[in-house]
Design a protein around this motif. Structure first.
Motif, mmCIF file in Angstrom:
data_model
loop_
_atom_site.group_PDB
_atom_site.id
_atom_site.type_symbol
_atom_site.label_atom_id
_atom_site.label_comp_id
_atom_site.label_asym_id
_atom_site.label_seq_id
_atom_site.Cartn_x
_atom_site.Cartn_y
_atom_site.Cartn_z
ATOM 1 N N LEU A 155 1.298 0.223 -11.065
ATOM 2 C CA LEU A 155 2.860 0.607 -11.380
ATOM 3 C C LEU A 155 3.143 1.622 -10.196
ATOM 4 N N SER A 156 4.306 1.584 -9.664
ATOM 5 C CA SER A 156 5.030 2.397 -8.634
ATOM 6 C C SER A 156 6.134 3.051 -9.497
ATOM 7 N N ILE A 157 6.818 3.936 -8.552
ATOM 8 C CA ILE A 157 7.939 4.675 -9.020
ATOM 9 C C ILE A 157 9.203 4.078 -8.303
ATOM 10 N N SER A 158 9.314 3.165 -7.398
ATOM 11 C CA SER A 158 10.528 2.603 -6.950
ATOM 12 C C SER A 158 10.063 1.232 -6.403
ATOM 13 N N GLU A 159 11.332 0.532 -6.302
ATOM 14 C CA GLU A 159 11.173 -0.614 -5.425
ATOM 15 C C GLU A 159 10.571 -0.521 -3.883
ATOM 16 N N LYS A 160 11.020 0.503 -3.367
ATOM 17 C CA LYS A 160 10.632 0.567 -1.916
ATOM 18 C C LYS A 160 9.015 0.924 -2.036
ATOM 19 N N MET A 161 8.678 1.752 -2.830
ATOM 20 C CA MET A 161 7.071 1.957 -3.054
ATOM 21 C C MET A 161 6.492 0.770 -3.265
ATOM 22 N N SER A 162 6.875 -0.318 -4.311
ATOM 23 C CA SER A 162 6.331 -1.358 -4.783
ATOM 24 C C SER A 162 6.102 -2.384 -3.268
ATOM 25 N N ALA A 163 6.882 -2.467 -2.620
ATOM 26 C CA ALA A 163 7.257 -3.296 -1.403
ATOM 27 C C ALA A 163 6.216 -2.761 -0.281
ATOM 28 N N ILE A 164 6.112 -1.624 -0.244
ATOM 29 C CA ILE A 164 5.305 -0.953 0.591
ATOM 30 C C ILE A 164 3.765 -1.102 0.380
ATOM 31 N N TYR A 165 3.530 -0.908 -0.886
ATOM 32 C CA TYR A 165 2.264 -0.865 -1.617
ATOM 33 C C TYR A 165 1.555 -2.274 -1.753
ATOM 34 N N THR A 166 2.574 -3.013 -1.918
ATOM 35 C CA THR A 166 1.856 -4.638 -2.108
ATOM 36 C C THR A 166 1.431 -4.751 -0.690
ATOM 37 N N LYS A 167 1.869 -4.533 0.189
ATOM 38 C CA LYS A 167 1.430 -4.950 1.698
ATOM 39 C C LYS A 167 -0.002 -4.070 1.865
ATOM 40 N N ARG A 168 0.254 -2.921 1.725
ATOM 41 C CA ARG A 168 -0.786 -1.774 2.123
ATOM 42 C C ARG A 168 -2.146 -2.008 1.305
ATOM 43 N N TYR A 169 -1.995 -2.342 -0.077
ATOM 44 C CA TYR A 169 -3.249 -2.644 -0.832
ATOM 45 C C TYR A 169 -3.499 -3.998 -1.283
ATOM 46 N N ALA A 170 -2.614 -4.717 -0.594
ATOM 47 C CA ALA A 170 -2.753 -6.408 -0.905
ATOM 48 C C ALA A 170 -2.984 -6.712 -2.566
ATOM 49 N N CYS A 171 -1.939 -6.054 -3.141
ATOM 50 C CA CYS A 171 -1.857 -6.453 -4.483
ATOM 51 C C CYS A 171 -0.458 -6.361 -5.203
ATOM 52 N N ASP A 288 7.174 15.883 7.234
ATOM 53 C CA ASP A 288 6.318 15.924 6.159
ATOM 54 C C ASP A 288 6.727 15.535 4.626
ATOM 55 N N THR A 289 8.018 15.936 4.549
ATOM 56 C CA THR A 289 8.799 15.611 3.184
ATOM 57 C C THR A 289 8.909 14.102 3.258
ATOM 58 N N ILE A 290 9.481 13.630 4.301
ATOM 59 C CA ILE A 290 9.866 12.080 4.288
ATOM 60 C C ILE A 290 8.492 11.363 3.999
ATOM 61 N N ARG A 291 7.507 11.765 4.588
ATOM 62 C CA ARG A 291 6.246 11.049 4.459
ATOM 63 C C ARG A 291 5.699 10.932 3.159
ATOM 64 N N TYR A 292 5.674 12.189 2.493
ATOM 65 C CA TYR A 292 5.259 12.500 0.964
ATOM 66 C C TYR A 292 6.497 11.684 0.071
ATOM 67 N N THR A 293 7.528 12.077 0.113
ATOM 68 C CA THR A 293 8.641 11.646 -0.968
ATOM 69 C C THR A 293 9.412 10.367 -0.560
ATOM 70 N N GLY A 294 9.257 9.686 0.646
ATOM 71 C CA GLY A 294 9.902 8.863 1.242
ATOM 72 C C GLY A 294 10.049 7.484 0.380
ATOM 73 N N LEU A 295 9.000 7.042 -0.420
ATOM 74 C CA LEU A 295 8.970 6.154 -1.258
ATOM 75 C C LEU A 295 9.023 6.365 -2.714
ATOM 76 N N SER A 296 9.576 7.893 -2.996
ATOM 77 C CA SER A 296 9.478 8.126 -4.458
ATOM 78 C C SER A 296 11.119 7.881 -4.968
ATOM 79 N N MET A 297 11.173 7.939 -6.239
ATOM 80 C CA MET A 297 12.478 7.909 -7.033
ATOM 81 C C MET A 297 12.484 9.212 -7.835
#
Length: 379
Positions: A155-171, A288-297
């Motif tokens: 589970l992710s917290i946003s659509e953007k995170m899901s899209a990035i993590y699907t590629k990063r972690y291959a699931c 630093d903020t963009i890197r940490y929270t950029g995928l969060s909602m």
């Protein structure tokens, strides 16, 4: 979401072992969010493993942690594992983070207890860790990937995170984020609420943390903008934050019209949103903020919109929350770190009460359609 290979004692409320540095019931965004997810669960079907920050040791919370959170610290890791085994969970919910103590116990428990694993990520701490502490990242990343591969649901917290993590972690990653019951924010106002309102300051209210790598500098920017507008404009910024951030309140000493106090009690929170003239959602502009929270909602976003109070948004559009609100078109949004533009945006809210009313109602309608708790906060 639970494994079809293993029957559970309650299909609706399975016995759930929660592993997270902050438990449900803790006065943090993630603590409150987990409380929402399990609000209908019976206490006997919840066991939580967390960190006792006072003793820097592992701790146990029996039940949901509400209405009063009772954390029991322990140094007995073997006993803790045995307690979790005796609890016999139907599923494990784990929110990974860089806190090595909680990561290690999660790895041990997941290896010892044979039941479905649910992984939930809410910030991109792995990317922050990769840049800030590469050696620590090299130790944690393989374990994180192993656990992600073992999970039945990620589970992710946003659509953007899901899209990035699907590629990063291959699931596959699915979104589970905060939701709201619109009826908790009634539109009716009492005569006392409205009495003398035209003679009072326009109150902008911020409720949330003041972390350096999330919100602090942008909240300071808004505070400085508000102070600069006084006394020509009757405007005030009320900042409500966690008690561990109150030590940072010194920045308001030379700022007129700005106060910093502890978060209001939970039973006063909704009213604090509804009684403001505008609400602030803010993120810093630094890398630093963009890197940490950029995928969060932002967890507070559904509540702010549901309150029908106009929302002032200040932060870079590269952060998922800001980009989402830009596309939703139901907030007053400033995406450049420009003091003049920020002041002009505040003045516009002050000078246009009809616009504020329309903006608040538009936000409420958006929350009702897109952040409905019955649709979003289901397992």
């Amino acid at each position: 979401m639970l494994s079809k290979k293993r029957s559970v004692r309650s299909a609706k409320h399975p016995r759930l072992l929660i592993i997270d540095s902050f438990p449900a019931g803790y006065p943090s965004a993630t603590g409150k969010l987990k409380s929402l997810f399990i609000e209908d669960w019976p206490d006997e079907n919840i066991l939580q493993i967390c960190v006792d920050l006072k003793t820097d040791s592992l701790a146990v919370v029996q039940g949901k942690g509400l209405p009063r959170l009772k954390i029991t610290a322990t140094q007995d890791v073997a006993g803790l594992i045995q307690q979790c085994q005796e609890f016999a969970p139907d599923a494990i919910y784990f929110r990974p983070n860089e806190y090595e103590m909680i990561f290690a116990i999660a790895d041990s428990l997941i290896a010892e207890i044979n039941c479905p694993l649910i992984i939930h990520m809410m910030d991109d701490w792995p990317e922050r860790l990769r840049i800030a502490e590469p050696e620590k990242y090299q130790k944690i990343d393989p374990v994180l990937r192993k656990l992600i591969n073992a999970a039945v649901v990620c589970l992710s917290i946003s659509e953007k995170m899901s899209a990035i993590y699907t590629k990063r972690y291959a699931c596959k990653w699915s979104v589970l984020a905060n939701g709201v019951d619109i009826d908790d924010y009634p539109l009716t106002r009492t005569e006392e609420d409205e009495k003398g309102k035209g003679d009072q300051d326009f109150i902008i209210r911020y409720s949330g943390g003041l972390a350096d790598d999330m919100t602090f500098q942008s909240v300071v920017d808004v505070a400085q903008a508000v102070s600069a507008l006084r006394p020509e404009y009757r405007v005030r910024l009320d900042i409500h934050t966690m008690k561990w951030y109150l030590s940072k309140a010194g920045f308001v000493n030379d700022l007129d019209g700005v106060t910093v106090t502890e978060l209001v009690p939970d039973d006063a929170y909704n009213y604090s949103l509804m009684s403001a003239d505008a609400l602030l959602v803010a993120y810093n502009f630094d890398p630093d903020t963009i890197r940490y929270t950029g995928l969060s909602m932002a967890n507070k976003l559904p509540e702010c919109l549901a309150s029908a109070t106009p929302v002032l948004v200040y932060g870079p559009s590269s952060i998922a929350s800001i980009d989402y609100l830009l596309r939703a078109a139901c907030t007053k949004t400033v995406t450049a770190r420009d003091p003049q533009l920020l002041r002009e945006s505040i003045i516009y809210l002050l000078a246009n009460p009809d616009y504020c009313d329309q903006l608040g109602l538009a936000g409420r309608a958006y929350a009702s359609k897109h952040f409905n708790k019955s649709l979003r906060c289901t397992w």
